[in-house]
Design an enzyme around this catalytic site. Structure first.
Site, PDB file in Angstrom:
ATOM      1  CD  GLU A 130      -2.995  -1.060   2.260  1.00 15.76           C
ATOM      2  OE1 GLU A 130      -4.095  -1.604   2.099  1.00 15.76           O
ATOM      3  OE2 GLU A 130      -2.670  -0.490   3.330  1.00 15.76           O
TER       4      GLU A 130
ATOM      5  CD  GLU B  52      -4.316  -5.976   2.397  1.00 18.17           C
ATOM      6  OE1 GLU B  52      -5.082  -5.272   3.088  1.00 18.17           O
ATOM      7  OE2 GLU B  52      -3.080  -5.852   2.398  1.00 18.17           O
TER       8      GLU B  52
END
Length: 674
Positions: free
Chosen positions: A156, A315
């Site tokens: 991320e 995710e």
């Protein structure tokens, strides 16, 4: 159009998630039970090592990978492959203590302390050196492991750094961009305003919170530089992996429409696109189906970055998350619906953060397949296992893609420019929401929709909608003209073509750069409406549309008027127009209209383009994945009521039920027809 199988080793779709065995090395009983329960849940992949640097290298130069190899061995022996992350998303304390220049400097010029994550300076040479060391050690130990399926770069990516090193790189970046000509930069940034001319590139600072923020070109270029710098850092990791393990594909996980980075630039360096999906299910601000429609838009953004292959849902939360304003549990059935929505929209994976909840620290309550209870006897585990069984039934879908004739343009540069624009209400600009609403309205007409950049090829599309395309970069206007001239159906809206790539206004009328000739209109004024202001557009075919937030006053050149304003000083003037241009049509919508009016226009465009529509109940999605000789249609009931869809024929791959005419779907139900 052959299938593009991302991971042939799996023999079908991927089911997995983030696994953190380094948190449980003192509990071999738990590590053994993890593998048994993963198999029970139908998982065939685990993502390892995302935040394991301090376990790999607890002190500088002291390495421990024996536990990683042991875990990968045992997973592989049980039919579970590994996605292995580089651990650069969170640094060990020893690194920051010895090399404080690895820590970022914030927008006030203050160096960060050690802590949290994603706070490295992407430019710091010593940090890159230490990352190179740990990655090479990982490759030495497990780079040839038969269970290694993919590399996952960091985690991320995000944030910006204002340290002296990054400032110097920014100045060099600008010098290169503007041909080492400071006068050229001054002209393109309009720095003569407020007497802000620069004499040298060394005088330019980033937009510090306590410094320069009034130059729109500077603010935008800092955003672009941050993407460039982060991408340059990511490429430094990728270069090591490509050289030493060229056969292993590489990804990193994106985050929705993250404001800090232009993902489309970073996507070019990756083999596969993956992202992390955490919708705010069951919230008070929107309907449940609208939440899922926004999630569908996000999937389409990711899919469209490499549209000739599947993407990855890296995710998702099987239960709740721990960072929303309200961390609400998914209701029964929602996990399966959201997971299969990702597959319907082109993902070949369903993955979770996380496999097992940790006992402490920041994410100890973040949703996981295994709760602190530690058994499979929970609702969440049972729903995850059901998804695992469904994914096996859908194994033939693997490698198929969505082929759409319809696209919405969403542009990161335009988003940044509109955020900085001072000619609209600060609270109602809503560029991303407007693009999402456009996508949703088209999707509700039963068509699949790509979400593309304005630089992407238009060749595959018959219909393109460009909401609020405020910024026109070079050649974009000419490409839009060519698209329409060749028979395309194009719709643009208010605030189209106001500025160029440096945020300088076009002269001679908006939309600029020649688009006023394409649409046959000039926008003379932009009126911002208060929430209490009312107006409407009356269409020549009898429809009325409600106006809110924004309304442009148009001057017509050679366009046909489809609708006029009813009220205010611009009553009776054109609000919606169409111009025949070559073989196609160019629509211009000068006001922010309600969904019904926009869907009415979109239906006209789809009809003109001979793109088939289908009637769907509100909240029911329909998506189709295909290859040369296979086609799979997904129907998803994104409502809490029973819904029926007509003219459906086939056998549901999930249940074996034969549908012959009318499909009746319970709440949250998914049906997949081959």
């Amino acid at each position: 159009m052959e299938k593009k199988i991302l991971f042939p080793q799996l023999g079908g779709l991927m089911h997995g998630g983030d696994y953190n065995p380094e948190q449980w090395l003192d509990r071999p009983d738990i590590l053994k039970e993890d593998i048994r329960l993963m198999k029970e849940a139908g998982m065939n992949c685990a993502t390892l090592g995302v935040f394991a640097w301090s376990t790999y290298e607890p002190r500088e130069g002291e390495f421990h990978f024996e536990w990683l190899k042991d875990i990968m061995d045992r997973l592989y022996e049980n039919g579970i492959y590994t996605i292995l992350a580089t651990p650069s998303g969170a640094r060990p304390a020893w690194l920051d203590e010895k090399y404080p220049e690895s820590m970022r400097v914030d927008s006030y010029g203050v160096r960060a302390h050690h802590g949290v994550r994603h706070n490295h300076c992407m430019s710091a040479p010593i940090y890159r050196e230490k990352v190179s060391v740990i990655i090479n050690k990982m490759i030495d130990e497990v780079g040839s492991h038969p269970g290694l399926l993919m590399w996952h770069i960091s985690n991320e990516f995000g944030g910006e750094c204002f340290c002296p090193h990054c400032v110097a790189r920014f100045q060099n970046y600008l010098a290169e961009k503007f041909d080492h000509d400071i006068d050229k930069l001054n002209h393109d940034w309009w720095t003569v305003f407020w007497s802000h001319n620069y004499n040298d590139f060394s005088q330019i600072e980033p937009p510090y919170n306590n410094g320069e923020s009034s130059i729109m070109g500077l603010n935008l270029e800092w955003k672009r530089f941050t993407t460039w710098s982060m991408n340059d850092y990511m490429k430094s990791e990728i270069a090591i992996l490509r050289e030493r393990t060229p056969e292993i594909p590489i990804t990193t996980n994106f985050m929705k429409l993250y404001d800090g980075l232009d993902y489309r630039i970073m996507a070019k360096e990756l083999d596969v696109i993956s992202w992390d999906s955490y919708p705010r299910f069951h919230n008070d601000e929107e309907s449940f189906s609208d939440t899922l429609a926004e999630n569908a838009f996000d999937h389409a953004v990711m899919r469209s970055m490499k549209k000739n292959q599947p993407f990855m849902l890296m995710e998702s939360a099987p239960g709740l998350v721990n960072w929303h304003g309200y961390n609400k549990m998914k209701r029964p059935g929602v996990h399966k619906l959201a997971s299969l929505q990702a597959v319907a929209l082109g993902s070949d994976t369903v993955q979770y953060f996380q496999w097992r909840k940790g006992r402490g620290s920041s994410e100890q309550y973040h949703g996981a397949v295994l709760d602190h209870l530690g058994t499979s006897n929970t609702r969440v585990f049972r729903e995850v296992a059901e998804v695992g069984r469904d994914l096996k039934k859908l194994s033939d879908v693997c490698g198929t893609i969505i082929k759409s004739k319809v696209a919405v343009i969403f542009d990161w540069d335009t988003m940044w420019a509109i955020e900085d624009m001072r000619g609209m209400a600060q609270e109602t600009k809503n560029y991303p929401k407007t693009c999402i609403a456009t996508y949703r309205n088209l999707m509700e007409l039963g068509v699949d929709v790509d979400v593309i950049a304005c630089e992407d090829s238009f060749a595959d599309y018959k219909v393109i909608v460009a909401p609020m395309l405020y910024m026109l970069k070079p050649q974009i206007a000419d490409r839009l003209k060519s698209f329409v001239n060749d028979g395309g159906q194009l719709l643009a809206t208010y605030v189209t073509g106001y500025v160029d790539e440096n945020q300088l206004n076009f002269l001679g009328g908006f939309p600029g750069d020649g688009l006023k000739d394409l649409f046959g209109v000039i926008s003379e004024e932009l009126d911002t409406l208060y929430p209490a202001d009312c107006n409407q557009v009356n269409f020549v075919d009898g429809l009325t549309g409600q106006v809110h937030d924004y309304a442009e006053v148009l001057r017509i050149a050679d366009a046909e008027t489809l609708g006029t304003y009813q009220d205010d000083y611009y009553a009776g003037t054109p609000a919606v127009t169409k111009k025949v241009y070559g073989k196609g049509n160019a629509y211009y919508v000068a006001a922010r209209l309600d969904d019904a009016a926009m869907k009415h226009l979109f239906a006209q465009m789809l009809t003109n383009a001979d793109v088939a529509m289908r009637r769907l109940p509100k909240g029911v999605e329909c998506h189709t994945r295909q290859s040369d000789n296979q086609c799979y249609t997904f129907y998803l009931n994104c409502t809490q009521e029973t819904q029926t869809v007509e003219d459906v024929h086939g056998t549901d791959l999930l249940t074996g039920t034969v549908i012959n005419g009318v499909l009746t779907m319970d709440k949250y139900q998914v049906v997949v027809l081959a």
